[in-house]
Write a protein that holds these residues in place. Structure first.
Motif, mmCIF file in Angstrom:
data_model
loop_
_atom_site.group_PDB
_atom_site.id
_atom_site.type_symbol
_atom_site.label_atom_id
_atom_site.label_comp_id
_atom_site.label_asym_id
_atom_site.label_seq_id
_atom_site.Cartn_x
_atom_site.Cartn_y
_atom_site.Cartn_z
ATOM 1 N N PRO A 97 0.786 -1.099 0.132
ATOM 2 C CA PRO A 97 0.184 0.079 0.000
ATOM 3 C C PRO A 97 0.874 1.162 0.108
ATOM 4 N N ASN A 98 0.596 2.316 -1.033
ATOM 5 C CA ASN A 98 1.097 3.653 -0.919
ATOM 6 C C ASN A 98 2.670 3.274 -1.153
ATOM 7 N N ALA A 99 3.126 2.333 -2.196
ATOM 8 C CA ALA A 99 4.415 1.749 -2.418
ATOM 9 C C ALA A 99 5.302 3.074 -2.747
ATOM 10 N N THR A 100 6.390 3.313 -2.181
ATOM 11 C CA THR A 100 7.493 4.199 -2.321
ATOM 12 C C THR A 100 8.470 3.754 -3.443
ATOM 13 N N THR A 101 9.092 4.700 -3.833
ATOM 14 C CA THR A 101 10.202 4.425 -4.862
ATOM 15 C C THR A 101 11.079 3.499 -4.353
ATOM 16 N N ASP A 102 11.623 3.460 -3.117
ATOM 17 C CA ASP A 102 12.345 2.683 -2.326
ATOM 18 C C ASP A 102 11.731 1.167 -2.565
ATOM 19 N N ASP A 103 10.547 0.900 -2.188
ATOM 20 C CA ASP A 103 9.717 -0.058 -2.130
ATOM 21 C C ASP A 103 9.881 -0.756 -3.609
ATOM 22 N N GLU A 139 9.686 -3.095 -15.500
ATOM 23 C CA GLU A 139 9.624 -1.470 -15.979
ATOM 24 C C GLU A 139 10.787 -0.887 -15.516
ATOM 25 N N ASP A 140 11.085 0.127 -16.028
ATOM 26 C CA ASP A 140 12.151 0.879 -15.474
ATOM 27 C C ASP A 140 11.420 2.295 -14.708
ATOM 28 N N ILE A 141 11.878 2.732 -13.790
ATOM 29 C CA ILE A 141 11.506 3.877 -13.095
ATOM 30 C C ILE A 141 12.375 4.767 -12.529
#
Length: 781
Positions: free
Chosen positions: A250-256, A331-333
């Protein structure tokens, strides 16, 4: 139906037998089908421990085959057929309603049993009790110089400085050693040392592998996440969940999301003739096997083609695990590091101006249409077929780009397609001199514009694509031969995952649930292995029935329960181990153990362990003073012998030697090119990174000695060490050199031999090369 008839039914059912039958009936199973894929596909739902599944199959296709005499159709297809009496028994059972008794008992194998928390409360209690039973005395504690070097290497991978050694030797306070341990656990170099072992399991690399072996410029971002997570002592359950399903939190961060880079370490086959569906299938197989090895310590990959021959894992269960990853897409982020900022608006404005100036918005759509035509109608144009092959083999998710509405593409995908077009203009435009010139010119200008931007990091990650079709069992492990449809699920031998329509997130939480006995055992065993050279279970990759039994089963459960029940803290378990008297023992060989315990399984002494490849290089750089201690960041390219990079396909593994301080980064950061790995690392047994590696082998070859003497990095380090000895060595430069390299002073014999060498014309560079070639330098005592 009696038990023997059930076994005959299983034997007739083409590899789909039930689990855990006794050894006396094993020969019956050898009569299974040796390749009848048609029969297997028809009966891929058959499970003898599932009455509903069995009844559906035996009433039709199975009975037809076991009662047939037609070659190529009858079962079993080889060996003697079932007797008339056996067929009659099965027919009678079917006529009576095909009521199927449960014949499968839960496995009694130790690894599948719940973790027990023994009454003893210390590591030493378990070890000493076992030694006492064998009438073996433990070894005394190692001397302080050996101890500080040992624990420094084990916790940070770096040797102590002479000053640190002297301070520890002089510190007589009762908590001197504990203070040292706490300082090392708090060091930012701790994350670097322990990241290396984890990256082995994840089979991390900086390139794709296979023929083209293209570089992965952002692979390092996952490595950075691992280092940071370990340094902050991320609880292992969260460490697990983020890597398998961080994108689903839930509410995944960039770090996650960066953490899901764990699943991106699979190889990518970009060869032109490869079926992309097959390549994707192989990647998911790899992810399934890697997760199983990493957290379950099981060889589930053996069930890709048929039920596991030894462990209670059916082929259907294997593909149920596979199904968790079948909907995961790459995917790339954007994943900026602290202080990094995205490109300013002025950059995008200038970029758009360039694109319009060179008519890119007008030129690209016709090019895309021709590419799609080649995709939809292969064979109409050989030149465009070749262009299409180049496109699909070199760009990620090519079919999505070809089939999606260009207007609905994400900004990242729009940019990917535009850049590809500019760099690969296709046959039509390449024949037009003016257009070709314009595209070459805009390509150069865009390159210059982008090169001026400050760094803004990206990461390889995963996301879920619900549009992926349902998962099917693959008959015989063949990606093209579909068996029954399967849903995501776990292994029946382990506690159930009681979730409707489970996701990767549910799988991750199940792996670290209190009920699952394997994850905690497997993890603490690998931690123990780092400190003693071998795990309590020697086969750290295999906790199944073909693996070794634990040498100290109660100790393993003690550590597992302490780990699981106290916040999954890795640093807590590691401190518990290094504080034990068992860990602090001398590693000196003992004649009384040569026959009683030649492998040191009983732990009557510490082990002498050859250092991993990366740490050997680190020792030389640290002793010489050249080591750049910077934490994290991109991969580096230290000097290597000529001809190594050139063996990659079409020279794709371009190796441009790093300059300045980057040449002297730790071995952890050396770029790993799968088809031409850094030779010093290969010489010292760095794994190949194609599959998960839980324990490295330790060879001993002449090449290693030559490497330490003559490799450009080690020779330069020897020159720097010589200069350091002369500058800082004071009244005893030789003693200082020994302290820098092995944390002790030379013996009288060593001094005499070194003085003799100098008297014969040897210089300090030669002495430094000798020190770097000592067995003691590359060994953790």
């Amino acid at each position: 139906m009696n038990f023997r008839t059930a076994l005959l039914l299983a034997a007739a059912s083409c590899c789909l037998w039930a689990q855990d039958f006794s050894k006396d009936v094993q020969p019956i199973f050898e009569r299974r089908c040796q390749g009848c894929h048609g029969a297997t596909q028809q009966m891929s739902n058959l499970r003898l421990d599932s009455p509903a599944s069995a009844a559906r199959v035996v009433n039709g296709p199975l009975f037809e085959r076991i009662s047939s005499t037609k070659k190529g159709f009858m079962m079993p297809p080889v060996g003697s057929p079932l007797t008339g009496e056996e067929i009659a028994k099965i027919k009678s059972w079917i006529d009576a309603g095909a009521k199927f008794p449960a014949v499968i008992a839960k496995s009694t194998h130790w690894a599948f049993q719940p973790i027990q928390h023994p009454a003893k409360t210390s590591i030493d209690a378990f070890v000493r009790e076992r030694l006492a039973k064998e009438n073996i005395a433990p070894s005394p504690e190692a001397d302080r110089r050996t101890l500080i070097r040992r624990v420094s290497l084990d916790l940070t991978g770096l040797p102590p400085e002479p000053r640190e050694v002297e301070e520890f030797v002089a510190d007589k306070s009762p908590d001197a050693y504990e203070k040292l341990v706490d300082r090392l656990l708090a060091s930012p170099h701790y994350g670097e040392k322990w990241a290396r072992a984890w990256l082995d399991v994840a089979h991390y690399a900086d390139s794709d592998g296979y023929e083209k072996d293209l570089s992965r410029p952002w692979a390092w971002r996952y490595r950075q996440w691992v280092i940071d997570a370990l340094n902050r002592d991320e609880p292992f359950d969260q460490f697990t969940i983020q890597q398998i399903a961080g994108d689903l939190l839930p509410n995944a961060t960039t770090d996650d999301r960066v953490a899901t880079g764990f699943l991106r370490n699979t190889l990518t086959n970009r060869e032109g003739g490869v079926d992309r569906n097959e390549a994707r299938f192989e990647q998911i197989i790899n992810r399934t096997n890697t997760v199983s090895t990493t957290w379950l310590g099981l060889t589930t990959g053996c069930a890709q083609c048929h039920n596991h021959k030894f462990d209670p894992i059916s082929q259907k269960e294997y593909y149920s695990l596979y199904a968790f990853f079948d909907h995961a897409e790459e995917e790339d982020i954007d994943a900026p590091m602290p202080g990094e900022k995205p490109p300013p608006a002025a950059y995008y404005a200038a970029r758009q101006e360039l694109l319009e100036q060179y008519w890119i918005p007008e030129l690209q759509p016709p090019w895309e249409r021709r590419l799609r035509e080649a995709y939809n109608h292969p064979g109409q144009s050989g030149e465009w077929d070749f262009t299409l092959t180049d496109f699909t083999s070199s760009i990620d998710r090519p079919y999505e780009l070809l089939t999606d509405d260009p207007e609905k593409r994400s900004p990242r995908d729009r940019d990917r397609m535009t850049i590809w077009f500019i760099q690969h203009m296709g046959v039509d435009y390449s024949k037009d001199i003016a257009t070709r010139g314009a595209l070459v010119e805009v390509r150069e200008k865009l390159g210059t514009l982008t090169a001026a931007l400050p760094s803004y990091s990206q990461a390889q990650a995963m996301h879920t694509d619900p549009s992926v079709p349902p998962t099917h069992l693959r008959v015989g492990g063949d990606y093209k031969t579909f068996g029954s449809e399967v849903s995501p699920g776990t292994l029946a031998i382990l506690p159930p995952l009681n979730v409707a329509a489970p996701t990767r997130l549910d799988l991750a939480r199940w792996l670290v649930s209190k009920e699952n006995p394997l994850t905690a055992r497997v993890t603490v065993n690998r931690i123990w292995q780092e400190f003693f050279g071998r795990g309590i279970v020697f086969t750290s990759e295999d906790f199944g029935t073909q693996g070794d039994r634990p040498s100290h089963p109660e100790l393993l459960d003690f550590l597992a329960s302490e780990f699981r029940d106290n916040g999954w803290s890795m640093k807590r378990i590691e401190k518990m181990i290094v504080m034990s008297a068992t860990y602090r023992q001398s590693s000196k060989a003992r004649p009384d153990l040569e026959t009683k315990d030649p492998e040191n399984t009983l732990l009557a002494r510490q082990a002498r362990v050859r250092l991993p490849a990366e740490l050997i290089r680190d020792q030389a750089l640290a002793a010489s003073g050249l080591l750049n201690p910077e934490i994290g960041g991109r991969s580096v390219y230290p000097p290597q012998p000529k001809g190594v990079a050139e063996v990659t396909y079409a020279n794709s593994g371009k190796w441009r030697d790093s300059t300045g301080a980057d040449k002297y980064r730790r071995g952890l950061y050396v770029h790993y090119q799968r088809t031409s790995p850094y030779p010093q690392m290969s010489n010292f047994d760095e794994p190949d990174s194609n599959v998960s590696c839980t324990r490295r082998r330790r060879s001993n070859t002449p090449l290693q000695a030559l490497n330490l003497l003559n490799d450009p990095v080690f020779y330069e380090a020897a020159q720097a060490l010589a200069a350091r000895i002369q500058k800082e060595g004071g009244a005893d430069p030789l003693g200082y050199g020994f302290e820098l390299c092995v944390a002790r002073l030379p013996s009288k014999t060593e001094r005499a031999r070194m003085e003799q060498y100098r008297a014969q014309g040897g210089d300090w560079v030669g002495i430094s090369r000798i020190l770097f070639n000592l067995d003691e330098l590359i060994t953790r005592e």
